[in-house]
Design a protein around this motif. Structure first.
Motif, PDB file in Angstrom:
ATOM      1  N   ASP A  48      42.588  45.860  44.163  1.00 34.37           N
ATOM      2  CA  ASP A  48      42.259  46.288  42.802  1.00 34.37           C
ATOM      3  C   ASP A  48      43.424  47.037  42.156  1.00 34.37           C
ATOM      4  OD1 ASP A  48      39.743  45.171  42.839  1.00 34.37           O
ATOM      5  OD2 ASP A  48      38.780  47.008  43.581  1.00 34.37           O
ATOM      6  N   SER A  49      44.073  47.910  42.921  1.00 36.85           N
ATOM      7  CA  SER A  49      45.203  48.645  42.347  1.00 36.85           C
ATOM      8  C   SER A  49      46.360  47.700  42.039  1.00 36.85           C
ATOM      9  CB  SER A  49      45.653  49.768  43.282  1.00 36.85           C
ATOM     10  OG  SER A  49      46.141  49.247  44.490  1.00 36.85           O
ATOM     11  N   HIS A  50      46.492  46.641  42.817  1.00 35.70           N
ATOM     12  CA  HIS A  50      47.530  45.640  42.534  1.00 35.70           C
ATOM     13  C   HIS A  50      47.231  44.931  41.216  1.00 35.70           C
ATOM     14  CE1 HIS A  50      49.492  41.653  42.875  1.00 35.70           C
ATOM     15  NE2 HIS A  50      50.478  42.386  43.365  1.00 35.70           N
ATOM     16  N   ILE A  51      45.976  44.608  40.982  1.00 37.18           N
ATOM     17  CA  ILE A  51      45.579  43.931  39.739  1.00 37.18           C
ATOM     18  C   ILE A  51      45.815  44.849  38.538  1.00 37.18           C
ATOM     19  CG2 ILE A  51      43.601  43.004  38.477  1.00 37.18           C
ATOM     20  CD1 ILE A  51      42.552  42.031  41.237  1.00 37.18           C
ATOM     21  N   TYR A  52      45.424  46.129  38.655  1.00 41.25           N
ATOM     22  CA  TYR A  52      45.625  47.078  37.558  1.00 41.25           C
ATOM     23  C   TYR A  52      47.109  47.313  37.292  1.00 41.25           C
ATOM     24  CZ  TYR A  52      40.659  48.184  37.904  1.00 41.25           C
ATOM     25  OH  TYR A  52      39.294  48.116  37.917  1.00 41.25           O
ATOM     26  N   ALA A  53      47.889  47.420  38.354  1.00 39.08           N
ATOM     27  CA  ALA A  53      49.327  47.637  38.187  1.00 39.08           C
ATOM     28  C   ALA A  53      49.975  46.440  37.509  1.00 39.08           C
ATOM     29  CB  ALA A  53      49.982  47.906  39.535  1.00 39.08           C
ATOM     30  N   LYS A  54      49.566  45.245  37.889  1.00 36.65           N
ATOM     31  CA  LYS A  54      50.130  44.037  37.284  1.00 36.65           C
ATOM     32  C   LYS A  54      49.793  43.959  35.797  1.00 36.65           C
ATOM     33  CE  LYS A  54      50.700  39.171  38.273  1.00 36.65           C
ATOM     34  NZ  LYS A  54      50.369  38.072  39.167  1.00 36.65           N
ATOM     35  N   ALA A  55      48.552  44.306  35.446  1.00 39.94           N
ATOM     36  CA  ALA A  55      48.153  44.302  34.036  1.00 39.94           C
ATOM     37  C   ALA A  55      48.935  45.349  33.247  1.00 39.94           C
ATOM     38  CB  ALA A  55      46.656  44.553  33.918  1.00 39.94           C
ATOM     39  N   PHE A  56      49.141  46.516  33.843  1.00 41.42           N
ATOM     40  CA  PHE A  56      49.895  47.575  33.178  1.00 41.42           C
ATOM     41  C   PHE A  56      51.354  47.169  32.994  1.00 41.42           C
ATOM     42  CE2 PHE A  56      52.007  51.860  33.414  1.00 41.42           C
ATOM     43  CZ  PHE A  56      51.609  52.265  32.150  1.00 41.42           C
ATOM     44  N   ILE A  57      51.919  46.512  33.993  1.00 40.95           N
ATOM     45  CA  ILE A  57      53.303  46.043  33.902  1.00 40.95           C
ATOM     46  C   ILE A  57      53.446  45.016  32.783  1.00 40.95           C
ATOM     47  CG2 ILE A  57      55.058  44.699  35.123  1.00 40.95           C
ATOM     48  CD1 ILE A  57      54.015  46.105  37.707  1.00 40.95           C
ATOM     49  N   LEU A  58      52.507  44.090  32.693  1.00 38.62           N
ATOM     50  CA  LEU A  58      52.555  43.085  31.627  1.00 38.62           C
ATOM     51  C   LEU A  58      52.434  43.735  30.252  1.00 38.62           C
ATOM     52  CD1 LEU A  58      50.418  40.226  33.214  1.00 38.62           C
ATOM     53  CD2 LEU A  58      52.901  40.292  32.886  1.00 38.62           C
ATOM     54  N   ASP A  59      51.589  44.764  30.141  1.00 38.74           N
ATOM     55  CA  ASP A  59      51.442  45.475  28.875  1.00 38.74           C
ATOM     56  C   ASP A  59      52.741  46.175  28.485  1.00 38.74           C
ATOM     57  OD1 ASP A  59      49.997  46.549  26.626  1.00 38.74           O
ATOM     58  OD2 ASP A  59      49.965  48.463  27.712  1.00 38.74           O
ATOM     59  N   LEU A  60      53.396  46.800  29.450  1.00 38.03           N
ATOM     60  CA  LEU A  60      54.663  47.475  29.157  1.00 38.03           C
ATOM     61  C   LEU A  60      55.751  46.482  28.772  1.00 38.03           C
ATOM     62  CD1 LEU A  60      54.746  50.159  31.990  1.00 38.03           C
ATOM     63  CD2 LEU A  60      54.277  50.526  29.567  1.00 38.03           C
TER      64      LEU A  60
END
Length: 83
Positions: A48-60
């Motif tokens: 789950d933290s990998h999924i959230y981190a990936k989404a945050f990276i894409l947003d940045l």
């Protein structure tokens, strides 16, 4: 042999401390709107933290920021689960 090692270590510490007195760094605070580069470190053991981190990276990246990220896993077996 031991005497020469201790002398070299003493001289090395003396020179290092002398250089450290001259070193200064520029302290600066940036938030996400004023920064150009972002580094992210996340727990890769949890999917789950990998999924959230990936989404945050894409947003940045959509905001135009350069992003570098690293995930830390507890075991090597957990790394195989992620693409």
């Amino acid at each position: 042999m031991k005497l020469s090692t201790s002398i070299r270590q003493y001289i090395g510490n003396f020179l290092l401390n002398r250089k450290l007195k001259r070193v200064s760094r520029r302290k600066e605070f940036n938030n996400l709107t004023s920064s150009k580069f972002v580094g992210i470190l996340f727990n890769a053991s949890d999917k789950d933290s990998h999924i959230y981190a990936k989404a945050f990276i894409l947003d940045l990246e959509k905001r135009g920021l350069r992003v570098m990220s690293a995930g830390i896993a507890d075991t090597a077996l957990e790394i195989k689960e992620f693409p």
